[in-house]
Design a protein around this motif. Structure first.
Motif, PDB file in Angstrom:
ATOM      1  N   ALA A 150       0.049  16.732   3.246  1.00 49.03           N
ATOM      2  CA  ALA A 150      -1.350  16.374   3.542  1.00 49.03           C
ATOM      3  C   ALA A 150      -1.474  15.040   4.279  1.00 49.03           C
ATOM      4  N   PHE A 151      -0.430  14.198   4.198  1.00 47.22           N
ATOM      5  CA  PHE A 151      -0.493  12.913   4.919  1.00 47.22           C
ATOM      6  C   PHE A 151      -0.672  13.132   6.421  1.00 47.22           C
ATOM      7  N   VAL A 152      -0.224  14.268   6.956  1.00 50.59           N
ATOM      8  CA  VAL A 152      -0.290  14.470   8.416  1.00 50.59           C
ATOM      9  C   VAL A 152      -1.727  14.681   8.888  1.00 50.59           C
TER      10      VAL A 152
ATOM     11  N   ARG B  60       4.220  22.780  -4.335  1.00 50.16           N
ATOM     12  CA  ARG B  60       5.404  23.408  -3.741  1.00 50.16           C
ATOM     13  C   ARG B  60       6.183  22.456  -2.841  1.00 50.16           C
ATOM     14  N   ARG B  61       5.454  21.641  -2.084  1.00 48.99           N
ATOM     15  CA  ARG B  61       6.132  20.680  -1.217  1.00 48.99           C
ATOM     16  C   ARG B  61       7.080  19.779  -2.011  1.00 48.99           C
ATOM     17  N   MET B  62       6.621  19.351  -3.162  1.00 50.82           N
ATOM     18  CA  MET B  62       7.421  18.414  -3.955  1.00 50.82           C
ATOM     19  C   MET B  62       8.667  19.054  -4.565  1.00 50.82           C
ATOM     20  N   LEU B  63       8.766  20.388  -4.499  1.00 49.59           N
ATOM     21  CA  LEU B  63      10.036  21.003  -4.922  1.00 49.59           C
ATOM     22  C   LEU B  63      11.163  20.512  -4.009  1.00 49.59           C
TER      23      LEU B  63
ATOM     24  N   PHE C 226      -0.769   5.821   9.776  1.00 46.16           N
ATOM     25  CA  PHE C 226      -0.624   4.362   9.811  1.00 46.16           C
ATOM     26  C   PHE C 226       0.245   3.875   8.654  1.00 46.16           C
ATOM     27  N   TYR C 227       0.135   4.563   7.513  1.00 44.51           N
ATOM     28  CA  TYR C 227       0.959   4.193   6.361  1.00 44.51           C
ATOM     29  C   TYR C 227       2.446   4.375   6.684  1.00 44.51           C
ATOM     30  N   GLY C 228       2.802   5.553   7.208  1.00 46.25           N
ATOM     31  CA  GLY C 228       4.196   5.804   7.590  1.00 46.25           C
ATOM     32  C   GLY C 228       4.659   4.825   8.667  1.00 46.25           C
TER      33      GLY C 228
ATOM     34  N   SER D 228      10.632   2.181   1.065  1.00 47.33           N
ATOM     35  CA  SER D 228      10.104   2.830   2.256  1.00 47.33           C
ATOM     36  C   SER D 228       9.592   4.205   1.823  1.00 47.33           C
ATOM     37  N   SER D 229       9.364   5.069   2.761  1.00 49.21           N
ATOM     38  CA  SER D 229       8.745   6.346   2.393  1.00 49.21           C
ATOM     39  C   SER D 229       9.222   7.462   3.301  1.00 49.21           C
ATOM     40  N   ASN D 230       9.219   8.660   2.763  1.00 44.07           N
ATOM     41  CA  ASN D 230       9.525   9.849   3.572  1.00 44.07           C
ATOM     42  C   ASN D 230       8.515  10.004   4.713  1.00 44.07           C
ATOM     43  N   HIS D 231       7.376   9.302   4.625  1.00 43.49           N
ATOM     44  CA  HIS D 231       6.371   9.466   5.683  1.00 43.49           C
ATOM     45  C   HIS D 231       6.747   8.764   6.987  1.00 43.49           C
ATOM     46  N   VAL D 232       7.876   8.058   7.028  1.00 38.65           N
ATOM     47  CA  VAL D 232       8.377   7.566   8.323  1.00 38.65           C
ATOM     48  C   VAL D 232       8.895   8.716   9.180  1.00 38.65           C
TER      49      VAL D 232
ATOM     50  N   GLY E 135      10.880  10.078  -1.639  1.00 39.56           N
ATOM     51  CA  GLY E 135      10.167  11.347  -1.489  1.00 39.56           C
ATOM     52  C   GLY E 135       8.944  11.322  -2.393  1.00 39.56           C
ATOM     53  N   SER E 136       9.009  12.026  -3.507  1.00 38.89           N
ATOM     54  CA  SER E 136       7.902  12.064  -4.468  1.00 38.89           C
ATOM     55  C   SER E 136       8.454  11.727  -5.846  1.00 38.89           C
ATOM     56  N   SER E 137       8.266  10.470  -6.257  1.00 40.80           N
ATOM     57  CA  SER E 137       8.797  10.029  -7.545  1.00 40.80           C
ATOM     58  C   SER E 137       7.697  10.126  -8.595  1.00 40.80           C
ATOM     59  N   PHE E 138       7.698  11.228  -9.298  1.00 38.82           N
ATOM     60  CA  PHE E 138       6.714  11.498 -10.344  1.00 38.82           C
ATOM     61  C   PHE E 138       7.445  12.135 -11.520  1.00 38.82           C
ATOM     62  N   ALA E 139       6.735  12.253 -12.648  1.00 36.83           N
ATOM     63  CA  ALA E 139       7.366  12.864 -13.823  1.00 36.83           C
ATOM     64  C   ALA E 139       7.819  14.290 -13.512  1.00 36.83           C
TER      65      ALA E 139
ATOM     66  N   VAL F 129       0.847  -1.188   0.000  1.00 34.90           N
ATOM     67  CA  VAL F 129       0.000   0.000   0.000  1.00 34.90           C
ATOM     68  C   VAL F 129       0.889   1.246   0.000  1.00 34.90           C
ATOM     69  N   SER F 130       0.574   2.241  -0.842  1.00 34.24           N
ATOM     70  CA  SER F 130       1.476   3.393  -0.990  1.00 34.24           C
ATOM     71  C   SER F 130       0.877   4.709  -0.505  1.00 34.24           C
ATOM     72  N   THR F 131      -0.284   4.639   0.126  1.00 29.07           N
ATOM     73  CA  THR F 131      -0.919   5.852   0.658  1.00 29.07           C
ATOM     74  C   THR F 131      -1.685   5.464   1.923  1.00 29.07           C
ATOM     75  N   GLU F 132      -2.256   6.454   2.591  1.00 34.31           N
ATOM     76  CA  GLU F 132      -3.131   6.142   3.716  1.00 34.31           C
ATOM     77  C   GLU F 132      -4.371   5.415   3.205  1.00 34.31           C
TER      78      GLU F 132
HETATM   79  C1  15L Z   1       4.376   8.390  -0.612  1.00 30.03           C
HETATM   80  O1  15L Z   1       4.794   7.619   0.243  1.00 30.03           O
HETATM   81  C2  15L Z   1       3.376   7.969  -1.614  1.00 30.03           C
HETATM   82  O2  15L Z   1       3.527   6.626  -1.975  1.00 30.03           O
HETATM   83  C3  15L Z   1       3.381   8.812  -2.868  1.00 30.03           C
HETATM   84  O3  15L Z   1       2.174   8.594  -3.562  1.00 30.03           O
HETATM   85  C4  15L Z   1       3.604  10.308  -2.615  1.00 30.03           C
HETATM   86  O4  15L Z   1       2.444  10.870  -2.145  1.00 30.03           O
HETATM   87  C5  15L Z   1       4.768  10.515  -1.672  1.00 30.03           C
HETATM   88  O5  15L Z   1       4.740   9.693  -0.542  1.00 30.03           O
HETATM   89  C6  15L Z   1       4.923  11.970  -1.188  1.00 30.03           C
HETATM   90  O6  15L Z   1       5.170  12.173  -0.003  1.00 30.03           O
HETATM   91  O7  15L Z   1       4.850  12.862  -2.011  1.00 30.03           O
END
Ligand code: 15L
Length: 268
Positions: free
Chosen positions: A258-260, A174-177, A136-138, A111-115, A165-169, A75-78
């Motif tokens: 927004a995950f917080v 702004r956060r993803m900067l 819970f995801y983190g 893993s994820s930056n959400h830890v 972090g945020s792996s997208f194209a 699972v990659s999100t909440e």
């Molecule tokens: C994640 O852990 C998610 O899998 C991904 O969809 C993004 O939202 C990323 O974090 C993020 O923090 O931008």
């Protein structure tokens, strides 16, 4: 280094689909795993191993005969606690037990930056700092990292836990900067994690060479990862598109964004 057989889990996910053609360059056979019927047909040099991560027998079958695993599955999100538990808790135990059983030598764990999502955006965090999961995801990713540490200490299975972090194209806001990692850098980091001579259990933040960053990867220098891209080229466009941030919003204060303020917390 070229592997005989690599396993990519989560091969039908956002990142898995991007990595599928890229990882083929590093192995004779790329085995692809995902839930159900989501993988399409096997191309040249590919083989399919459909598996629900919570299905122990299917996961054991998927790991048979693989040298290393790129574990993007789960699972990659909440989501609901049940989904997180099945994919990221039970799924991780199944994966590492299968690796132990089959003698798999190394796992690259998404893993994820959400830890560490509850550190503030004015703090710079390193892999040595205590975790502060933002949901819970983190929390499930903290479990995954600790599981990896246990299997290194007890059984000598090596893992690189990549706190992506945020792996997208491109960065979407702004956060993803600060958190962005290009697909090319994602490939570079995964290849470094697969091929660095000695990793034990290493933790690294998955980010490009961004001008602003909240993470210090000094403790992971031994991986030899050198990001080549930067979010800076997107800054003007992102800042024009997303104006005026509310500085009292927890999603602006904390690194997790927004995950917080989302999660499967039970009704009280
Ligand atoms: C994640 O852990 C998610 O899998 C991904 O969809 C993004 O939202 C990323 O974090 C993020 O923090 O931008």
């Amino acid at each position: 280094i070229r592997f005989k057989r690599l396993l990519l889990t989560g091969a039908a996910g956002n990142l898995g689909r991007e990595l599928r053609p890229r990882l083929k360059a590093y192995c004779d056979t790329l085995r692809l795993s995902a839930r159900g019927d989501t993988l399409g047909v096997a191309g040249p040099g590919e083989e399919l191993a459909p598996a629900d991560l919570a299905d122990k027998a299917a996961v054991f079958a998927a790991l048979e005969g693989v040298e290393a695993v790129v574990h993007m599955g789960g699972v990659s999100t909440e989501q609901t606690w049940e989904a997180i538990r099945d994919g990221n808790i039970t799924g991780m135990v199944n994966l590492y037990e299968a690796a132990r059983h089959h003698g798999t030598r190394r796992i690259v764990f998404a893993s994820s930056n959400h830890v560490t999502g509850f550190y503030r955006q004015d703090q710079v965090v390193s892999p040595r700092d205590p975790v502060r999961p933002d949901g819970f995801y983190g929390l499930s990713k903290c479990f995954g990292e600790n599981l990896a540490q246990l299997y290194w200490d007890r059984f000598g299975i090596e893992t690189v836990s990549v706190r992506i972090g945020s792996s997208f194209a491109a960065p979407k806001d702004r956060r993803m900067l600060a958190t962005w990692m290009s697909f090319d850098d994602t490939e570079r980091l995964i290849v470094a994690a697969l091929t660095a001579p000695v990793v034990g259990h290493s933790i690294v933040y998955g980010m490009s060479d961004n001008a602003t960053t909240w993470w210090d990867n000094t403790p992971a220098r031994h991986l030899g990862y050198r990001p080549q891209d930067s979010s800076e080229v997107f800054r003007a466009e992102v800042e024009a598109r997303q104006q005026a941030l509310d500085r009292d919003d927890p999603a602006v204060i904390y690194q997790g964004g927004a995950f917080v303020r989302t999660g499967p917390f039970f009704e009280s």
